[in-house]
Write an enzyme that holds these catalytic residues in place. Structure first.
Site, PDB file in Angstrom:
ATOM      1  N   SER A  72     -16.101  14.586  47.009  1.00 26.42           N
ATOM      2  CA  SER A  72     -16.095  14.092  45.634  1.00 26.42           C
ATOM      3  C   SER A  72     -14.783  14.478  44.963  1.00 26.42           C
ATOM      4  CB  SER A  72     -17.290  14.708  44.897  1.00 26.42           C
ATOM      5  OG  SER A  72     -17.350  14.221  43.596  1.00 26.42           O
ATOM      6  N   CYS A  89     -36.669  25.348  30.651  1.00 27.17           N
ATOM      7  CA  CYS A  89     -36.546  24.972  29.231  1.00 27.17           C
ATOM      8  C   CYS A  89     -35.209  24.289  28.962  1.00 27.17           C
ATOM      9  CB  CYS A  89     -36.699  26.197  28.349  1.00 27.17           C
ATOM     10  SG  CYS A  89     -38.386  26.814  28.309  1.00 27.17           S
TER      11      CYS A  89
END
Lengths: 381, 122
Positions: free
Chosen positions: A199, A324
């Site tokens: 990448s 969260c």
């Protein structure tokens, strides 16, 4: 809020100004289609050819073995789905700590009737070679193992894995080397892999550009069809400016890799030493083989999302596998595969550095972390 | 900005943290949904049938810390029969609204207040 410290280079890295300079002609004036026979098209085709040769040289491949893609996610999807879908059925093996761009396609293939097994890892996240050996059978059509685990920086014994896979079978091996390529020389022949993902962004190149190396002669089912780009293996107009930038970033990486490695090692040592000043902080998977510049740690009993929110307010950017903080809403599959309880995973913070990271950024982060930990510990029970 | 100014104020400088020596009741609640381990220990003192003071300890994300702070301020002066009716939405309103991924936080803080108010009514 003005950013004062950045530790999230695996999520997003800045474009090297030298790469931007190389891209500029292709962002401004060279808009020809590489398939067109006129002069502007030929200019685009020439730039594409030169870039392909550079990227191939970066990993010791032949130019025809390079398929340009939109980045790591597409390359991984193409490898996993494309190499399985040329078969009617069969088994796929992937390490349990692969990125989701491997694991989600694996799940999709299972729904389509293929079988899949995750190769278990040890407490440090390294593939259990004995388990891999037992899982390979005559129905296995592909094995996929990333060289470096993104969350912890742990380096997989990829040569030993390749030896094991190739020893008794002709099973193709895919390796996501996106992170490894920024610090380790990559040669697909020496590694003995059949497909390899790289990448651009992590090398200082533009985002949303990457490549899949596919060993000559290996059949693949394209994910995108309809036009003849990439020799029919990936249809769609090439991101020429991005590819030119990607190619230039590989050249810079070759010439600067050792100095970048040395700098990252120095920064990593400093970060680790300063983190150890924080009471109760534990470095996750702290092996000598951990890649410098990628560090996962936890402070048990504290929710990493709360720490990251304090960081955010101070202009300090890091990340976590915390549920969260995650839009996915699940604890890190990497830490869970290593045997972490959900609560331990939700306490973990990830820091990723660049060779451009400054000591003062680390110092500022440690100051904020120390204060946040004190505050949060006064609240807990 | 991801969170409201009220949310950030309650998170960064939370009110009423700690034990309450003169508490009439202490209760623990924890989130039971998937992938979250937030828990609250709530202390409350009653004055003339109303919540006189609420304090808490919390292990959780920024949302649950902010929600506990807002809840502890919201609760004071509420008759017990009203405190047992508190919903997550009431806490969310005190925080100037919360994103969906922090809904569990306001729901847990409201549950803590309802739980201790119910105990105090018995």
């Amino acid at each position: 809020m003005i950013m004062s410290a950045y530790f999230d280079y695996l999520s997003g890295s800045p474009l090297d100004p030298r790469v931007l300079e190389a891209m500029m002609p292709f962002l401004k004036g060279v808009y020809g289609n590489s398939l067109s026979s006129h002069a502007l098209g030929r200019e685009a085709a020439k730039a594409l050819k030169v870039s392909r040769e550079k990227v191939a040289a970066f990993i010791g491949a032949s130019p025809d073995e390079i398929i340009f893609t939109s980045g790591e996610v597409e390359s991984n999807n193409l490898a996993v789905k494309g190499l399985l879908m040329v078969h009617e059925n069969g088994q796929l093996l992937a390490s349990a700590v692969e990125p989701l761009s491997i694991l989600r396609p694996v799940e999709a293939l299972e729904k389509w009737g293929f079988s899949a097994s995750l190769i278990p890892v040890d407490a440090n996240g390294q593939v259990r070679l004995s388990a891999l050996e037992k899982l390979i059978n005559r129905y296995t059509k592909l094995a996929s193992v990333s060289w470096v685990v993104a969350e912890t920086g742990i380096v997989q014994p990829i040569e030993a894995i390749a030896d094991l896979v190739k020893e008794s079978t002709s099973v193709p091996l895919h390796c996501d080397a996106s992170l490894a390529a920024r610090l380790f020389p990559v040669n697909v022949r020496d590694l003995n892999v059949d497909a390899l993902t790289i990448s651009s962004e992590i090398l200082g190149g533009p985002s949303s550009v990457g490549a899949l190396y596919l060993r000559d002669g290996l059949r693949i089912q394209p994910l995108l069809e309809g036009s003849p780009q990439e020799m029919g293996r990936r249809s769609g107009r090439e991101n020429l400016a991005g590819i030119v930038g990607f190619a230039h970033s590989t050249e810079l990486t070759i010439s600067e890799r050792q100095s970048r490695f040395n700098k990252l090692k120095q920064l990593d040592g400093y970060l680790k030493a300063r983190l150890k000043e924080i009471p109760d902080l534990i470095i996750n998977a702290d092996l000598p083989s951990r890649t410098p510049g990628i560090l996962s740690c936890r402070i048990e009993g504290l929710e990493s999302e709360a720490l990251l929110t304090h960081f955010d307010q101070a202009g300090i950017y890091a990340s976590s596998g915390s549920p969260c903080a995650s839009m996915i809403g699940k604890p890190s599959h990497v830490l869970k595969a290593m045997g972490f309880a959900d609560q331990q995973a939700s306490s973990s913070l990830n820091f990723s550095l660049s060779w451009e990271t400054k000591i003062s950024e680390i110092d500022e982060m440690i100051d904020t972390l120390s204060q946040s930990v004190i505050q949060l510990k006064t609240m807990t029970f | 900005m991801l969170y409201s100014p009220q949310y950030m104020r309650h998170f960064q400088t939370p009110a009423n943290i700690g034990d309450l020596e003169e508490a009439d009741a202490v209760e623990d609640v924890h989130y039971t949904g998937q992938g979250c381990f937030d828990r609250i220990r709530i202390f409350a003192k009653v004055d003339d049938g109303k919540i006189g003071k609420v304090t808490y300890r919390v292990r959780g994300c920024s949302g649950t810390i902010a929600a506990c702070s807002a809840m502890s301020e919201l609760a004071v002066g509420l008759p017990l029969e009203q405190a047992v009716q508190i919903q997550g939405e009431d806490v969310a309103t005190e925080l100037g609204g919360v994103p969906d991924r922090k809904r569990h936080s306001v729901d847990l803080a409201a549950e803590a207040l309802r739980t201790i108010a119910l105990k105090l009514t018995k």
